[in-house]
Structures are given as structure tokens and as C-alpha cells.
Design a protein around this motif. Structure first.
Motif, PDB file in Angstrom:
ATOM      1  N   MET A 193       0.427   2.594 -35.043  1.00  0.00           N
ATOM      2  CA  MET A 193       1.296   1.434 -35.086  1.00  0.00           C
ATOM      3  C   MET A 193       2.096   1.402 -33.780  1.00  0.00           C
ATOM      4  SD  MET A 193       4.549   0.688 -37.711  1.00  0.00           S
ATOM      5  CE  MET A 193       3.956   1.917 -38.797  1.00  0.00           C
ATOM      6  N   LEU A 194       2.237   0.225 -33.209  1.00  0.00           N
ATOM      7  CA  LEU A 194       3.036   0.036 -32.007  1.00  0.00           C
ATOM      8  C   LEU A 194       3.955  -1.158 -32.226  1.00  0.00           C
ATOM      9  CD1 LEU A 194       3.622   0.928 -29.076  1.00  0.00           C
ATOM     10  CD2 LEU A 194       1.918  -0.755 -28.347  1.00  0.00           C
ATOM     11  N   ILE A 195       5.217  -0.963 -31.896  1.00  0.00           N
ATOM     12  CA  ILE A 195       6.227  -2.003 -32.076  1.00  0.00           C
ATOM     13  C   ILE A 195       6.925  -2.239 -30.749  1.00  0.00           C
ATOM     14  CG2 ILE A 195       8.464  -2.504 -33.162  1.00  0.00           C
ATOM     15  CD1 ILE A 195       7.419  -0.926 -35.600  1.00  0.00           C
ATOM     16  N   ALA A 196       7.108  -3.503 -30.402  1.00  0.00           N
ATOM     17  CA  ALA A 196       7.922  -3.898 -29.250  1.00  0.00           C
ATOM     18  C   ALA A 196       9.273  -4.337 -29.797  1.00  0.00           C
ATOM     19  CB  ALA A 196       7.261  -5.034 -28.485  1.00  0.00           C
ATOM     20  N   PHE A 197      10.331  -3.791 -29.222  1.00  0.00           N
ATOM     21  CA  PHE A 197      11.695  -4.054 -29.679  1.00  0.00           C
ATOM     22  C   PHE A 197      12.541  -4.442 -28.476  1.00  0.00           C
ATOM     23  CE2 PHE A 197      15.974  -2.037 -30.543  1.00  0.00           C
ATOM     24  CZ  PHE A 197      16.384  -2.924 -31.522  1.00  0.00           C
ATOM     25  N   ASN A 198      13.371  -5.459 -28.619  1.00  0.00           N
ATOM     26  CA  ASN A 198      14.316  -5.827 -27.562  1.00  0.00           C
ATOM     27  C   ASN A 198      15.631  -5.120 -27.869  1.00  0.00           C
ATOM     28  OD1 ASN A 198      16.035  -6.919 -25.680  1.00  0.00           O
ATOM     29  ND2 ASN A 198      15.337  -9.016 -25.963  1.00  0.00           N
ATOM     30  N   LYS A 199      15.836  -3.987 -27.197  1.00  0.00           N
ATOM     31  CA  LYS A 199      17.027  -3.184 -27.430  1.00  0.00           C
ATOM     32  C   LYS A 199      18.253  -3.883 -26.845  1.00  0.00           C
ATOM     33  CE  LYS A 199      18.961   0.240 -25.110  1.00  0.00           C
ATOM     34  NZ  LYS A 199      20.374  -0.032 -25.298  1.00  0.00           N
ATOM     35  N   PRO A 200      19.237  -4.152 -27.676  1.00  0.00           N
ATOM     36  CA  PRO A 200      20.461  -4.762 -27.165  1.00  0.00           C
ATOM     37  C   PRO A 200      21.301  -3.774 -26.350  1.00  0.00           C
ATOM     38  CG  PRO A 200      20.237  -5.109 -29.541  1.00  0.00           C
ATOM     39  CD  PRO A 200      19.227  -4.078 -29.136  1.00  0.00           C
ATOM     40  N   PHE A 201      22.180  -4.300 -25.529  1.00  0.00           N
ATOM     41  CA  PHE A 201      23.184  -3.511 -24.823  1.00  0.00           C
ATOM     42  C   PHE A 201      24.011  -2.753 -25.860  1.00  0.00           C
ATOM     43  CE2 PHE A 201      27.520  -3.101 -23.238  1.00  0.00           C
ATOM     44  CZ  PHE A 201      27.319  -2.536 -21.989  1.00  0.00           C
ATOM     45  N   GLY A 202      24.345  -1.503 -25.576  1.00  0.00           N
ATOM     46  CA  GLY A 202      25.235  -0.750 -26.448  1.00  0.00           C
ATOM     47  C   GLY A 202      24.587  -0.195 -27.697  1.00  0.00           C
ATOM     48  N   VAL A 203      23.274   0.024 -27.664  1.00  0.00           N
ATOM     49  CA  VAL A 203      22.564   0.615 -28.798  1.00  0.00           C
ATOM     50  C   VAL A 203      21.842   1.871 -28.292  1.00  0.00           C
ATOM     51  CG1 VAL A 203      20.665   0.287 -30.452  1.00  0.00           C
ATOM     52  CG2 VAL A 203      22.268  -1.577 -29.997  1.00  0.00           C
ATOM     53  N   LEU A 204      21.942   2.961 -29.057  1.00  0.00           N
ATOM     54  CA  LEU A 204      21.232   4.194 -28.711  1.00  0.00           C
ATOM     55  C   LEU A 204      19.753   4.079 -29.056  1.00  0.00           C
ATOM     56  CD1 LEU A 204      23.667   6.953 -30.052  1.00  0.00           C
ATOM     57  CD2 LEU A 204      23.242   6.329 -27.673  1.00  0.00           C
ATOM     58  N   CYS A 205      18.905   4.726 -28.273  1.00  0.00           N
ATOM     59  CA  CYS A 205      17.453   4.722 -28.512  1.00  0.00           C
ATOM     60  C   CYS A 205      17.058   5.836 -29.477  1.00  0.00           C
ATOM     61  CB  CYS A 205      16.696   4.900 -27.195  1.00  0.00           C
ATOM     62  SG  CYS A 205      16.667   3.426 -26.227  1.00  0.00           S
ATOM     63  N   GLN A 206      17.816   5.996 -30.524  1.00  0.00           N
ATOM     64  CA  GLN A 206      17.514   6.974 -31.566  1.00  0.00           C
ATOM     65  C   GLN A 206      18.026   6.410 -32.883  1.00  0.00           C
ATOM     66  OE1 GLN A 206      19.574   9.867 -29.241  1.00  0.00           O
ATOM     67  NE2 GLN A 206      21.308   9.950 -30.641  1.00  0.00           N
ATOM     68  N   PHE A 207      17.665   7.080 -33.975  1.00  0.00           N
ATOM     69  CA  PHE A 207      18.015   6.552 -35.285  1.00  0.00           C
ATOM     70  C   PHE A 207      19.305   7.130 -35.847  1.00  0.00           C
ATOM     71  CE2 PHE A 207      13.691   5.221 -34.854  1.00  0.00           C
ATOM     72  CZ  PHE A 207      13.655   3.998 -35.506  1.00  0.00           C
ATOM     73  N   THR A 208      19.835   8.194 -35.245  1.00  0.00           N
ATOM     74  CA  THR A 208      21.087   8.776 -35.704  1.00  0.00           C
ATOM     75  C   THR A 208      21.975   9.054 -34.499  1.00  0.00           C
ATOM     76  OG1 THR A 208      20.184  11.013 -35.597  1.00  0.00           O
ATOM     77  CG2 THR A 208      20.043   9.880 -37.724  1.00  0.00           C
ATOM     78  N   ASP A 209      23.270   9.127 -34.755  1.00  0.00           N
ATOM     79  CA  ASP A 209      24.244   9.480 -33.715  1.00  0.00           C
ATOM     80  C   ASP A 209      25.232  10.446 -34.347  1.00  0.00           C
ATOM     81  OD1 ASP A 209      25.830   9.640 -31.472  1.00  0.00           O
ATOM     82  OD2 ASP A 209      26.814   7.720 -31.818  1.00  0.00           O
ATOM     83  N   ARG A 210      25.274  11.643 -33.809  1.00  0.00           N
ATOM     84  CA  ARG A 210      26.163  12.669 -34.361  1.00  0.00           C
ATOM     85  C   ARG A 210      27.456  12.809 -33.560  1.00  0.00           C
ATOM     86  NH1 ARG A 210      20.944  15.402 -35.131  1.00  0.00           N
ATOM     87  NH2 ARG A 210      20.488  15.236 -37.345  1.00  0.00           N
ATOM     88  N   SER A 211      27.746  11.850 -32.683  1.00  0.00           N
ATOM     89  CA  SER A 211      28.964  11.950 -31.883  1.00  0.00           C
ATOM     90  C   SER A 211      30.191  11.696 -32.760  1.00  0.00           C
ATOM     91  CB  SER A 211      28.922  10.969 -30.715  1.00  0.00           C
ATOM     92  OG  SER A 211      28.906   9.645 -31.180  1.00  0.00           O
ATOM     93  N   ALA A 212      31.347  12.086 -32.246  1.00  0.00           N
ATOM     94  CA  ALA A 212      32.590  11.937 -32.999  1.00  0.00           C
ATOM     95  C   ALA A 212      32.879  10.473 -33.321  1.00  0.00           C
ATOM     96  CB  ALA A 212      33.744  12.544 -32.210  1.00  0.00           C
ATOM     97  N   THR A 213      32.531   9.588 -32.400  1.00  0.00           N
ATOM     98  CA  THR A 213      32.684   8.154 -32.629  1.00  0.00           C
ATOM     99  C   THR A 213      31.285   7.550 -32.669  1.00  0.00           C
ATOM    100  OG1 THR A 213      34.732   8.208 -31.353  1.00  0.00           O
ATOM    101  CG2 THR A 213      33.784   6.045 -31.788  1.00  0.00           C
ATOM    102  N   PRO A 214      30.714   7.386 -33.872  1.00  0.00           N
ATOM    103  CA  PRO A 214      29.330   6.893 -33.966  1.00  0.00           C
ATOM    104  C   PRO A 214      29.140   5.546 -33.267  1.00  0.00           C
ATOM    105  CG  PRO A 214      30.100   7.683 -36.086  1.00  0.00           C
ATOM    106  CD  PRO A 214      31.296   7.658 -35.173  1.00  0.00           C
ATOM    107  N   ARG A 215      27.973   5.411 -32.642  1.00  0.00           N
ATOM    108  CA  ARG A 215      27.593   4.192 -31.933  1.00  0.00           C
ATOM    109  C   ARG A 215      26.393   3.565 -32.644  1.00  0.00           C
ATOM    110  NH1 ARG A 215      26.877   7.674 -26.680  1.00  0.00           N
ATOM    111  NH2 ARG A 215      26.155   8.997 -28.366  1.00  0.00           N
ATOM    112  N   PRO A 216      26.142   2.294 -32.391  1.00  0.00           N
ATOM    113  CA  PRO A 216      24.982   1.645 -33.010  1.00  0.00           C
ATOM    114  C   PRO A 216      23.685   2.350 -32.593  1.00  0.00           C
ATOM    115  CG  PRO A 216      26.426   0.008 -32.011  1.00  0.00           C
ATOM    116  CD  PRO A 216      26.920   1.352 -31.574  1.00  0.00           C
ATOM    117  N   THR A 217      22.754   2.445 -33.536  1.00  0.00           N
ATOM    118  CA  THR A 217      21.460   3.090 -33.294  1.00  0.00           C
ATOM    119  C   THR A 217      20.326   2.163 -33.735  1.00  0.00           C
ATOM    120  OG1 THR A 217      21.278   4.097 -35.480  1.00  0.00           O
ATOM    121  CG2 THR A 217      22.509   5.355 -33.806  1.00  0.00           C
TER     122      THR A 217
END
Length: 177
Positions: free
Chosen positions: A1-25
Motif C-alpha cells: 500500500m502506498l499513500i500520498a499525504f499533504n503534510k501540513p505545517f506544524g505536524v510531526l512525521c510520526q504517529f506519536t509525540d512523547r515531548s512534554a508539550t505534545p504536538r500534532p502528529t
């Protein structure tokens, strides 16, 4: 399976964020289970991100040995002169060594979606757009290359990886390829 995604500004290229202040993923965009990003785009970059559940395909898309061209539209602060464009085309020396030659041309401002937040522009400082094609992918390479020739990057949008194009996908939209 291959998916093309238009990643918005301010989104991490992963599905989780373990930082103290979570960011969009990527988890917030309804992507199918089991896919992962084949390559990365910085948090502050936008555009084409390919996702797959196929490790061999991900390797072919990202391994420098396969030399998949990546194309970016880059808004820079300042007006590029012939010397700056020639330096980018020939390859510039960064702190981790010289870059390979790049395909570079000055372009008219492309018809893009508004960025949120908007790019900070200064009335007394001109800006310009470059179309840059690379066959390597170092960390923040395009930003470091433009800075090395005195043209700091204001906005960076990846529009192609190999034969895959962003096309009409809007930020946050994705489709099967």
C-alpha cells in the motif's frame, strides 16, 4: 500500500509525540493502520509525504542508493542573484560536507494554500521562490543550503518524490497511489 499525504505545517512525521508539550502528529488525519512514513519532512515544512506498509518499498523510496529525486518549492528571504543560484546548482559546502549539485531555478510565486500561521514577511526585505531538485536527503538540507548562500528559507513545500507528485491534495488530505 502506498499513500500520498499533504503534510501540513506544524505536524510531526510520526504517529506519536512523547515531548512534554505534545504536538500534532500523523495520528490526527485518519490514515490507515499499519502505515509509516517513508522518509521525513521537518515539523516546519509542508507538502508531499509518502506512507507505506511495505518495508521494501520504503527502502526504495528513501535509500540514497536509489537516487529518488525530491523537488521543493522554497520561499527565501532576499533576491537570489546568479552567483547564489550557481552555487546551489554546483553544490555548497555544509558543516557535514559538500552537497551534490542541485537542479535550481527561480520561479514565480506558486499558487499554494495559505499557511497557518502565515510566513512573517518584512516590507523592506524582498523574498523570492526557488524550485529545487535534490537526489540526496540530509537533515534540513534545503534550509541549510539556502542559508549558506545568504537566502534564509521562509517556507518549504515538497512537491514531488520520484514520479509521485503532490498534485491537488490540500493540507491534511491523503490518497492511495
Amino acid at each position: 500500500m502506498l499513500i500520498a499525504f499533504n503534510k501540513p505545517f506544524g505536524v510531526l512525521c510520526q504517529f506519536t509525540d512523547r515531548s512534554a508539550t505534545p504536538r500534532p502528529t500523523l495520528a490526527g488525519f485518519g490514515l490507515p493502520a499499519g502505515v509509516y512514513a517513508a522518509g521525513r519532512l521537518d515539523f516546519d515544512s509542508e507538502g508531499l509525504l509518502l506512507l507505506t506498509d511495505d518495508g521494501a518499498l520504503a527502502h526504495r523510496l528513501t535509500d540514497p542508493a536509489h537516487k529518488q529525486a525530491k523537488r521543493y518549492w522554497v520561499q527565501v528571504e532576499g533576491e537570489p542573484d546568479a552567483a547564489a543560484v550557481a552555487a546551489l546548482r554546483d553544490g555548497v559546502t555544509l558543516n557535514d560536507g559538500p552537497t551534490r549539485p542541485a537542479d535550481v531555478r527561480i520561479i514565480a510565486p506558486p499558487a499554494l494554500w495559505p499557511r497557518e500561521p502565515p510566513v512573517r514577511l518584512r516590507k523592506t526585505v524582498p523574498d523570492a521562490w526557488l524550485d529545487i531538485g535534490l537526489r540526496e536527503g540530509r537533515n534540513r538540507q534545503v534550509r541549510r543550503m539556502t542559508a549558506a548562500v545568504g537566502l534564509p528559507t521562509l517556507r518549504l513545500v515538497r512537491v514531488a518524490i520520484g514520479a509521485h507528485r503532490l498534485g491537488a491534495l490540500r493540507p491534511g488530505e491523503w490518497e492511495y497511489r
